[in-house]
Design a protein around this motif. Structure first.
Motif, PDB file in Angstrom:
ATOM      1  N   THR A  15     -18.672  -3.123 -38.344  1.00 31.73           N
ATOM      2  CA  THR A  15     -18.417  -1.885 -37.594  1.00 31.73           C
ATOM      3  C   THR A  15     -19.105  -0.696 -38.246  1.00 31.73           C
ATOM      4  O   THR A  15     -19.576   0.207 -37.551  1.00 31.73           O
ATOM      5  N   TRP A  18     -22.745  -0.924 -37.204  1.00 37.76           N
ATOM      6  CA  TRP A  18     -22.908  -0.474 -35.816  1.00 37.76           C
ATOM      7  C   TRP A  18     -22.707   1.031 -35.698  1.00 37.76           C
ATOM      8  O   TRP A  18     -23.417   1.694 -34.937  1.00 37.76           O
ATOM      9  N   SER A  19     -21.760   1.579 -36.446  1.00 39.54           N
ATOM     10  CA  SER A  19     -21.532   3.027 -36.405  1.00 39.54           C
ATOM     11  C   SER A  19     -22.728   3.795 -36.947  1.00 39.54           C
ATOM     12  O   SER A  19     -23.111   4.838 -36.412  1.00 39.54           O
ATOM     13  N   SER A  20     -23.335   3.257 -37.999  1.00 33.36           N
ATOM     14  CA  SER A  20     -24.496   3.937 -38.594  1.00 33.36           C
ATOM     15  C   SER A  20     -25.690   3.936 -37.643  1.00 33.36           C
ATOM     16  O   SER A  20     -26.607   4.749 -37.795  1.00 33.36           O
ATOM     17  N   TYR A  22     -25.768   4.996 -34.686  1.00 32.61           N
ATOM     18  CA  TYR A  22     -25.795   6.281 -33.990  1.00 32.61           C
ATOM     19  C   TYR A  22     -26.544   7.324 -34.814  1.00 32.61           C
ATOM     20  O   TYR A  22     -27.262   8.169 -34.269  1.00 32.61           O
ATOM     21  N   THR A 101     -20.935  11.703 -32.236  1.00 30.30           N
ATOM     22  CA  THR A 101     -19.483  11.723 -32.062  1.00 30.30           C
ATOM     23  C   THR A 101     -19.105  11.834 -30.591  1.00 30.30           C
ATOM     24  O   THR A 101     -18.209  11.129 -30.101  1.00 30.30           O
ATOM     25  N   SER A 104     -19.839   8.443 -28.840  1.00 30.52           N
ATOM     26  CA  SER A 104     -18.860   7.389 -29.138  1.00 30.52           C
ATOM     27  C   SER A 104     -17.519   7.682 -28.479  1.00 30.52           C
ATOM     28  O   SER A 104     -16.809   6.763 -28.057  1.00 30.52           O
ATOM     29  N   SER A 108     -16.117   5.037 -25.858  1.00 33.74           N
ATOM     30  CA  SER A 108     -14.841   4.354 -26.100  1.00 33.74           C
ATOM     31  C   SER A 108     -13.937   4.450 -24.884  1.00 33.74           C
ATOM     32  O   SER A 108     -13.324   3.457 -24.458  1.00 33.74           O
ATOM     33  N   ASN A 254     -13.001  -3.114 -33.997  1.00 35.03           N
ATOM     34  CA  ASN A 254     -14.042  -2.455 -33.226  1.00 35.03           C
ATOM     35  C   ASN A 254     -13.682  -1.007 -32.934  1.00 35.03           C
ATOM     36  O   ASN A 254     -14.554  -0.136 -32.830  1.00 35.03           O
ATOM     37  N   MET A 257     -14.804   2.192 -35.066  1.00 29.91           N
ATOM     38  CA  MET A 257     -16.104   2.839 -34.931  1.00 29.91           C
ATOM     39  C   MET A 257     -15.992   4.300 -34.509  1.00 29.91           C
ATOM     40  O   MET A 257     -16.795   5.133 -34.927  1.00 29.91           O
ATOM     41  N   GLU A 260     -15.336   6.112 -37.671  1.00 31.86           N
ATOM     42  CA  GLU A 260     -16.476   5.959 -38.586  1.00 31.86           C
ATOM     43  C   GLU A 260     -17.666   6.808 -38.147  1.00 31.86           C
ATOM     44  O   GLU A 260     -18.317   7.461 -38.978  1.00 31.86           O
ATOM     45  N   ILE A 261     -17.955   6.820 -36.852  1.00 29.73           N
ATOM     46  CA  ILE A 261     -19.091   7.598 -36.351  1.00 29.73           C
ATOM     47  C   ILE A 261     -18.877   9.079 -36.582  1.00 29.73           C
ATOM     48  O   ILE A 261     -19.809   9.809 -36.967  1.00 29.73           O
TER      49      ILE A 261
END
Length: 305
Positions: A15, A18-20, A22, A101, A104, A108, A254, A257, A260-261
């Protein structure tokens, strides 16, 4: 037997990768590459690396356990269209107009709402009014994030693109669920060929309608990183974790994220978030987590009666 804590740690690591993406995407946009071209190039690299990895592993597999994929080209094209041209292509296009941000946050909410809607229409898995209530609650989190609702903070083009990408995500997820439930093929077969088809489509459209980027060393490195590490490695590790984690556990991981983002956005892109925006993000994250685990809680409650 693999310890579940190891699978959870690996899942969290995926995760974060995947967040990185962005953040890396934002750096790539600064190099002058268009969103569709970037998405196409990234997934072409990812598909090639995944193919090499999977074929290498299959060389050491016992032929007795080898199951040949029976996916038709029609299904592969459909998965490529929904999962990559729609879901990933429109998501990248939307991020081009918004911050990581914001992207995401709407992704979501869009993904959760679209999955609930498709489940209700197609699979009939969600029949109660709770789905509508969940969407309304998620909307409260978005309104909180954007308060005092100044239009200059909002890109309606970006929001529309991201929300439309969620339709592709939900359709792709539903088709994958059906194929896996009926044991038509293996998980990796649902990823590699559709990814390659979708990536080639994205790259073709991107190079046609977007300006040709200058292939600087930095841009090439970013694309290779997105494709091989954040793409192929992350997909492979995530697929491995699915063998050791329950569905709701993977969903909760999941959901990390979103938080994290936001943290990566602040750390690497110097984004500033107000306390109200942080509350809005956490509110959405908790709400989505509740939507994801609610069916499990309901089943447990019924089993104890």
């Amino acid at each position: 037997m693999v310890n579940k804590s190891v699978a959870i740690i690996v899942g969290v690591f995926v995760t974060v990768l995947w967040s990185s993406s962005y953040i890396v995407n934002a750096w790539a946009f600064d190099e002058g590459v268009g969103p569709l071209t970037l998405a196409g190039a990234r997934y072409v690299v990812a598909a090639i690396v995944l193919t090499v990895v999977v074929r290498s592993i299959r060389l050491f597999e016992n032929r007795e356990y080898y199951v040949k994929s029976t996916l038709s080209w029609r299904i592969i094209l459909l998965l490529g269209l929904t999962g990559y041209l729609m879901a990933q292509g429109l998501q990248y296009a939307g991020q081009f107009y918004m911050t990581p941000t914001q992207t995401s946050l709407f992704l979501s909410i869009g993904n959760t709402s679209a999955v609930l809607l498709v489940d209700h229409i197609y699979t009939r898995e969600s029949r109660s009014r709770s789905s509508i209530y969940a969407i309304l609650v998620l909307s409260v989190g978005v309104l909180t994030y954007f308060y005092p609702w100044e239009l200059k903070q909002i890109s309606f083009i970006g929001i529309s693109l991201v929300l439309f990408s969620s339709i592709g995500y939900a359709l792709n997820l539903t088709i994958n669920r059906s194929l896996l439930r009926h044991k038509v093929t293996r998980t990796e077969d649902l990823i590699i060929f559709p990814m390659l088809i979708g990536a080639m489509g994205l790259l073709g459209v991107g190079l046609t309608i977007e300006d040709l980027p200058s292939l600087t060393p930095k841009l090439v490195l970013l694309i290779l990183w997105l494709g091989s590490v954040n793409g192929a490695l992350a997909f492979y590790l995530w697929t491995w974790t699915q063998k050791h984690l329950k569905a709701f556990e993977s969903s909760l991981l999941n959901n990390l994220m979103l938080i994290e983002i936001a943290l990566l956005d602040v750390l690497f892109l110097q984004r500033q978030l107000s306390l109200l925006q942080v509350f809005g993000i956490l509110f959405v994250a908790v709400s989505i987590a509740y939507v994801q685990i609610r069916p499990l809680l309901k089943k447990r409650r019924e089993s104890t009666l």
